[in-house]
Write an enzyme that holds these catalytic residues in place. Structure first.
Site, mmCIF file in Angstrom:
data_model
loop_
_atom_site.group_PDB
_atom_site.id
_atom_site.type_symbol
_atom_site.label_atom_id
_atom_site.label_comp_id
_atom_site.label_asym_id
_atom_site.label_seq_id
_atom_site.Cartn_x
_atom_site.Cartn_y
_atom_site.Cartn_z
ATOM 1 C CB SER A 267 -8.716 -8.418 -6.345
ATOM 2 O OG SER A 267 -8.344 -9.719 -5.969
ATOM 3 C CG ASP B 248 -14.837 -13.352 -8.741
ATOM 4 O OD1 ASP B 248 -14.003 -14.127 -8.215
ATOM 5 O OD2 ASP B 248 -14.650 -12.126 -8.836
ATOM 6 C CG HIS C 152 -10.916 -12.487 -9.256
ATOM 7 N ND1 HIS C 152 -11.800 -11.877 -8.388
ATOM 8 C CD2 HIS C 152 -9.684 -12.022 -8.907
ATOM 9 C CE1 HIS C 152 -11.139 -11.103 -7.544
ATOM 10 N NE2 HIS C 152 -9.855 -11.158 -7.850
#
Length: 228
Positions: free
Chosen positions: A138, A193, A206
């Site tokens: 991320s 995602d 995600h």
């Protein structure tokens, strides 16, 4: 309105664990892998350098400097392979994994990028013969791609592979790390995602990189290390 929606989504999901870990009952060797703070590179003695060094940047909201999801999954798998011949290092302060830096042009802060660069430089100066591998999840992918792309050639040559989970600049960077070999980069982006496709909307996909971070990514890194 879009900014508000994205911000609320981030805040709502920040307290959730980014990836549910799936590790075996720890052995004596593996106990340290469950620690969210790893500073082997910083504290290690140059006279006892390992063959492999892992540098990882955690996701927004994760604890320590490794988090307790993708980072520990990758570290656990690599430590099972290389046993006591690997150092694990997380990217820490001033990278605090706060939410708001996701909205910056670089996807994170300059301080975070500089700290990751410091880790790569330290690995190169302290253990120039070690194979360095890296990863990010991320916001950690933004930390990593910026740092790696800015490193000098000698440091980039030492980096054998970089794995990125939920790459927040995947669309913008066309699935690669700028100014770094594509064959040394592996991106893991689930089809649903949304952050991989130019937005910061956090959908359930995600948070679904357990298998990739536990199996596919470390296996790819092991092959990269063995081939170096």
């Amino acid at each position: 309105m879009q900014f508000i929606t994205v911000a609320l989504t981030l805040i709502a999901l920040a307290s959730a664990s980014p990836i549910a870990t799936n590790v075996e009952k720890p052995s004596e060797l593996e106990a340290r892998q469950l620690n969210s703070v790893r500073n082997d590179l910083i504290s290690g003695n140059a006279a006892a350098c390992p063959s492999v060094i892992l540098i990882f940047a955690r996701a927004s909201g994760e604890v320590g400097n490794m988090g307790l999801s993708a980072g520990t999954n990758v570290a656990s798998a690599l430590e099972r392979e290389f046993r006591n011949d690997i150092w694990v290092q997380g990217v820490g302060d001033p990278y605090d994994a706060a939410l708001s830096p996701n909205f910056l042009p670089a996807g994170t802060t300059q301080g975070a990028i500089d700290e990751a660069k410091r880790m790569f430089t330290l690995a190169n100066t302290k253990c120039p013969n070690a194979a360095v591998v890296a990863g990010g999840y991320s916001q950690g992918t933004a930390v990593m791609f910026n740092a790696v792309s800015e490193m000098p050639a000698a440091v980039q040559d030492q980096i054998k592979g970089v794995v990125l989970f939920g790459y927040t600049k995947n669309l913008q960077n066309r699935g690669r790390i700028p100014d770094f070999p594509t064959e040394k980069t592996e991106v893991y982006c689930n089809a649903s995602d949304a952050v991989c496709f130019g937005t910061l909307f956090l959908l359930p996909a995600h948070f679904l990189y357990t298998t990739e971070s536990s199996i596919a990514a470390p296996n790819w890194l092991i092959r990269q290390i063995r081939a170096a």
